[in-house]
Design a protein around this motif. Structure first.
Motif, PDB file in Angstrom:
ATOM      1  N   TYR A 162     -10.563-161.907  -3.986  1.00  0.00           N
ATOM      2  CA  TYR A 162      -9.822-162.407  -5.138  1.00  0.00           C
ATOM      3  C   TYR A 162      -9.053-163.675  -4.777  1.00  0.00           C
ATOM      4  O   TYR A 162      -9.083-164.663  -5.507  1.00  0.00           O
ATOM      5  N   LYS A 163      -8.382-163.658  -3.615  1.00  0.00           N
ATOM      6  CA  LYS A 163      -7.608-164.835  -3.190  1.00  0.00           C
ATOM      7  C   LYS A 163      -8.523-166.027  -2.904  1.00  0.00           C
ATOM      8  O   LYS A 163      -8.210-167.156  -3.276  1.00  0.00           O
ATOM      9  N   HIS A 191      -9.052-173.391  -8.324  1.00  0.00           N
ATOM     10  CA  HIS A 191      -7.807-174.066  -8.696  1.00  0.00           C
ATOM     11  C   HIS A 191      -7.698-175.392  -8.015  1.00  0.00           C
ATOM     12  O   HIS A 191      -8.199-175.797  -7.135  1.00  0.00           O
ATOM     13  N   PRO A 232     -13.359-161.945 -10.707  1.00  0.00           N
ATOM     14  CA  PRO A 232     -12.028-161.311 -10.645  1.00  0.00           C
ATOM     15  C   PRO A 232     -11.984-159.949 -11.337  1.00  0.00           C
ATOM     16  O   PRO A 232     -11.275-159.053 -10.893  1.00  0.00           O
ATOM     17  N   LYS A 254      -9.863-167.321  -6.230  1.00  0.00           N
ATOM     18  CA  LYS A 254      -8.792-168.008  -6.967  1.00  0.00           C
ATOM     19  C   LYS A 254      -8.546-169.395  -6.374  1.00  0.00           C
ATOM     20  O   LYS A 254      -8.356-170.367  -7.095  1.00  0.00           O
ATOM     21  N   LYS A 255      -8.579-169.485  -5.033  1.00  0.00           N
ATOM     22  CA  LYS A 255      -8.347-170.759  -4.344  1.00  0.00           C
ATOM     23  C   LYS A 255      -9.458-171.768  -4.672  1.00  0.00           C
ATOM     24  O   LYS A 255      -9.208-172.953  -4.824  1.00  0.00           O
TER      25      LYS A 255
END
Length: 117
Positions: free
Chosen positions: A109-110, A117, A7, A113-114
């Motif tokens: 980034y998305k 999490h 990130p 992040k997915k």
């Protein structure tokens, strides 16, 4: 020693691409004002170098789609900069490359992040 995360490189790449794109869009407007400003492709070279560093750190851990977007975008940027520096021709590839870099970093980034999490 703390390891720098993906990130961070996405943020570095996105912010560098956004600043470069703003520079490329706004600077030509400033040159019409009598301020004595001249375009220096070395500034573009600095942005491209920082962006290249960020994408080479990211593509090792990215999906094929993200890696392709980032590499094609960076290639467009380098073609534009080198064309201007070596042959004194202006190629508008730099705008498409900048937009592609922002999209590629946002997508990475998305996705990153997915996954975490």
């Amino acid at each position: 020693m703390k390891k720098i995360t993906t990130p961070f490189y996405d943020f570095l790449g996105m912010s560098t691409a956004a600043l470069c794109l703003m520079h490329c869009l706004i600077f030509p407007l400033l040159t019409i004002l009598p301020l004595g400003l001249n375009h220096d492709p070395v500034i573009d070279l600095v942005f491209a170098s920082i962006g290249s560093f960020a994408i080479f750190k990211i593509i090792k851990k990215s999906s094929v789609l993200v890696s392709t977007i980032l590499l094609v975008s960076m290639s467009l940027i380098w073609i534009s900069i080198l064309g201007e520096m070596l042959f004194d021709i202006h190629v508008d590839f730099i705008y498409f490359g900048g937009i592609g870099m922002i999209i590629g970093h946002l997508l990475n980034y998305k996705l990153h992040k997915k996954q975490h999490h």
